[in-house]
Write a protein that holds these residues in place. Structure first.
Motif, PDB file in Angstrom:
ATOM      1  N   PHE A 330       0.798  -1.218   0.000  1.00  0.00           N
ATOM      2  CA  PHE A 330       0.000   0.000   0.000  1.00  0.00           C
ATOM      3  C   PHE A 330       0.839   1.281   0.000  1.00  0.00           C
ATOM      4  O   PHE A 330       0.322   2.364   0.220  1.00  0.00           O
ATOM      5  N   LYS A 331       2.141   1.119  -0.225  1.00  0.00           N
ATOM      6  CA  LYS A 331       3.051   2.263  -0.320  1.00  0.00           C
ATOM      7  C   LYS A 331       2.977   3.143   0.924  1.00  0.00           C
ATOM      8  O   LYS A 331       2.858   4.370   0.850  1.00  0.00           O
ATOM      9  N   ARG A 390      -6.644  -5.812  -0.059  1.00  0.00           N
ATOM     10  CA  ARG A 390      -5.748  -6.476  -1.015  1.00  0.00           C
ATOM     11  C   ARG A 390      -6.381  -7.738  -1.589  1.00  0.00           C
ATOM     12  O   ARG A 390      -6.364  -7.956  -2.809  1.00  0.00           O
ATOM     13  N   GLY A 466      -2.952   3.174  -0.777  1.00  0.00           N
ATOM     14  CA  GLY A 466      -3.639   2.566  -1.915  1.00  0.00           C
ATOM     15  C   GLY A 466      -2.892   1.329  -2.373  1.00  0.00           C
ATOM     16  O   GLY A 466      -1.693   1.185  -2.121  1.00  0.00           O
ATOM     17  N   TRP A 468      -0.783  -0.867  -4.518  1.00  0.00           N
ATOM     18  CA  TRP A 468       0.233  -0.512  -5.505  1.00  0.00           C
ATOM     19  C   TRP A 468       0.500  -1.662  -6.479  1.00  0.00           C
ATOM     20  O   TRP A 468       0.635  -2.816  -6.073  1.00  0.00           O
ATOM     21  N   ASN A 469       0.571  -1.311  -7.757  1.00  0.00           N
ATOM     22  CA  ASN A 469       0.882  -2.273  -8.814  1.00  0.00           C
ATOM     23  C   ASN A 469       2.341  -2.094  -9.205  1.00  0.00           C
ATOM     24  O   ASN A 469       2.699  -1.114  -9.880  1.00  0.00           O
ATOM     25  N   SER A 474       2.222   2.126 -10.472  1.00  0.00           N
ATOM     26  CA  SER A 474       1.074   2.991 -10.209  1.00  0.00           C
ATOM     27  C   SER A 474       0.078   2.212  -9.356  1.00  0.00           C
ATOM     28  O   SER A 474       0.203   0.997  -9.189  1.00  0.00           O
ATOM     29  N   TYR A 475      -0.902   2.929  -8.838  1.00  0.00           N
ATOM     30  CA  TYR A 475      -1.935   2.249  -8.067  1.00  0.00           C
ATOM     31  C   TYR A 475      -2.858   1.470  -8.994  1.00  0.00           C
ATOM     32  O   TYR A 475      -3.099   1.866 -10.144  1.00  0.00           O
ATOM     33  N   TYR A 476      -3.377   0.373  -8.485  1.00  0.00           N
ATOM     34  CA  TYR A 476      -4.386  -0.361  -9.243  1.00  0.00           C
ATOM     35  C   TYR A 476      -5.599   0.530  -9.457  1.00  0.00           C
ATOM     36  O   TYR A 476      -5.969   1.326  -8.595  1.00  0.00           O
ATOM     37  N   TYR A 479      -8.191   1.655  -6.850  1.00  0.00           N
ATOM     38  CA  TYR A 479      -7.670   1.381  -5.515  1.00  0.00           C
ATOM     39  C   TYR A 479      -6.598   2.380  -5.104  1.00  0.00           C
ATOM     40  O   TYR A 479      -5.719   2.090  -4.291  1.00  0.00           O
ATOM     41  N   GLU A 480      -6.680   3.582  -5.673  1.00  0.00           N
ATOM     42  CA  GLU A 480      -5.811   4.667  -5.232  1.00  0.00           C
ATOM     43  C   GLU A 480      -6.194   5.076  -3.813  1.00  0.00           C
ATOM     44  O   GLU A 480      -7.291   4.774  -3.329  1.00  0.00           O
TER      45      GLU A 480
END
Length: 546
Positions: A330-331, A390, A466, A468-469, A474-476, A479-480
């Protein structure tokens, strides 16, 4: 994201104050992931070794291995080890709990122990608890219980020999394999929960346990969840039921190992902090060893022993490691959050609060310690929310199978009662989408339901982050991180309460504290924690057997 006004003392003033306290406390206890306990808790920290053994056995995915894992769950092997022995002759007089007892190992090495309970004259069977050390790596050398993979008998009493009990010699016999037991188990954290958190404590019922009791309708909800998953059966809860007959080994493994850590142990961490508050004596500098010990136990049960002194190992099994794992998803790693690896920002926050809470208890600032405990408890739910989110995405969008479904169900089970207390409709939405055997998982509905109660839970969108991909950096999609209703960040009353811990004992520390407050505010405006989780060292306290 560091919360404003959590701390009243800077590193300088706290260190100065603690140097005053250290005049009557020793500073030799080994750190727990950077936290310096004020008492000996190496034996408590070792509960994660039971968790590790359970996970090793579950990974074999056989009925025999599941049976062995159940035995470790119920009987332990690593914490509060004792020998059940038969004496000849019987005790000639009463024996007090904690009385020193010495014997020898098979190799003739002297082993220290103490009476597990009090015994009357004439008793023939007694339990002798093995003495523990301050060093985690060698805290005790007799680990048997129901262990299969990691039995250690090097430091166990020999099968027969003589004990020295208060200067009197007694012959004894016992079976090393079957009579070395354990008084602290992961199952016990749940089976004893009703008495310790709802019925028989000064502060009962504890608020967060009440959420879970009201939702599930059972004191031992965690034990019921774990046993149902081990046996492939069903729970009989008031809300939030799970039918594990729908799963094979893949799903049941996840339900068990997450249930033991995030249902049983999670709530017992909170219990220890609440127990510390129950014991706190306001304004007393010399009578708060008991609450500090309970607080230290809570930190141990949050962290475990595998994390080591600095908490940087990736092999931990309890809540500390969960926070570090989820922050990468989730960064939310790093001192200022926003990073993808390293220590969770959440753990920096919590360990600052752990150190602050310990200090407040030591100095008898019980009201401030209560506010700190509330903050700690609020933050502890974040990884459960992140885990549920998640796996909602993994199942709902990526169409992952039984393993992911079970992980999502377990994370949801660990936080649903708190959501239900905030908003019953939100809890129902999350449960229907994440439950065992859900026909469909609407990941966005789950996300919206969680976000609707963040303010009530005392957390923010930034706390959760959020999903993270890493493939796209970037965020999914969808799901930011969300945006809080007030982007300015509403500061709650409890977040602004300053822990005023001054008096005659500290003399000139008042001025230092005012300077520290300015220092702290400037630091936290830049998103930097005032305290690192590796700054403090403290005292001594005889082991209290929780």
């Amino acid at each position: 994201m560091m919360r404003t006004s959590v701390f009243a003392l800077s590193a300088l003033s706290l260190a100065t104050a603690e140097s005053t306290l250290s005049l009557r406390r020793r500073l030799s206890f080994e750190k727990v992931a950077g936290y310096a306990p004020g008492s000996q808790v190496t034996d408590h920290c070792a509960i994660d070794r039971d968790q590790a053994e359970i996970e090793t056995l579950l990974a074999k995915k056989t009925n025999e291995a599941f049976s062995s894992a159940k035995a470790v769950y119920n009987n332990g092997g690593n914490s509060k080890s004792y020998a059940r022995v038969t004496l000849t002759p019987a005790l000639v007089g009463p024996l007090a709990k904690g009385a020193r007892i010495t014997g020898k190992s098979t190799d003739g090495i002297e082993i220290a122990g103490k009476a597990y309970n009090s015994y009357d004259a004439g008793a023939k069977e007694i339990w002798v608890q093995y003495a523990t050390t301050d060093i985690q790596a060698s805290y005790v050398a007799c680990q048997v219980g129901s262990l299969v993979e990691s039995i250690n008998t090097e430091g166990c009493f020999a099968a027969e020999g003589d004990f020295d009990i208060s200067g009197t010699q007694y012959a004894y016999t016992y079976n090393i394999a079957s009579d070395n037991k354990n008084g602290r188990t992961i199952a016990g954290f749940s089976t004893e929960a009703g008495q310790k958190m709802r019925l028989d404590c000064p502060g009962c019922p504890y608020t967060d346990f009440t959420y879970f009791y009201n939702y599930y309708g059972a004191d031992d909800y965690a034990d019921e969840w774990v046993n149902a998953a081990l046996d492939g059966g069903s729970t009989t809860f008031k809300n939030g039921n799970a039918d594990f007959s729908k799963y094979g080994f893949d799903g049941r493994v996840e339900a068990v190992k997450k249930g033991t850590a995030y249902l049983n142990i999670f709530m017992y961490v909170i219990r220890e902090f609440e127990d510390a508050l129950d014991d706190c004596k306001r304004g007393c500098m010399d009578c708060n060893d008991d609450p500090v010990h309970a607080w230290d136990e809570g930190v141990c049960f949050y962290t475990g022993s595998i994390e080591g002194k600095d908490g940087l190992t990736p092999d931990g099994k309890l809540l500390h490691q969960l926070a570090d794992k989820r922050c990468a998803d989730f960064k939310t790693c790093g001192l200022e959050s926003g990073e993808l690896d390293g220590t969770a920002n959440l753990n920096y926050e919590l360990f600052d609060l752990f150190s602050l809470g310990k200090f407040q208890l030591q100095t008898g600032n019980c009201p401030a310690a209560r506010k700190t405990t509330k903050l700690v408890t609020e933050l502890m739910y974040i990884p459960m929310i992140q885990g549920t989110l998640r796996y909602a995405y993994k199942v709902g969008v990526l169409n992952e199978g039984e393993k992911a479904e079970a992980e999502g169900a377990a994370f949801a089970a660990a936080v649903l009662p708190r959501i239900h207390a905030a908003n019953q409709d939100a809890a129902k939405t999350i449960y229907e989408n994440m439950k065992v055997g859900a026909s469909n998982t609407d990941h966005m509905a789950v996300k919206r339901a969680f976000e609707s109660v963040y303010a009530n839970l005392g957390i923010t969108c930034a706390d959760v982050g959020g999903l993270w991909n890493t493939a796209t950096s970037s965020y999914y999609d969808g799901y930011e991180p969300c945006t809080d209703a007030s982007t300015g960040g509403v500061i709650k009353e409890e977040d602004t309460t300053l822990a005023v811990i001054f008096g005659a004992t500290f003399g000139g520390l008042f001025g230092l504290a005012l300077l520290a407050l300015c220092f702290k505010r400037n630091k936290e405006k830049r998103g930097q924690p005032v305290f690192s989780p590796t700054m403090y060292e403290e005292e001594d306290k005889p082991t209290e057997l929780h």
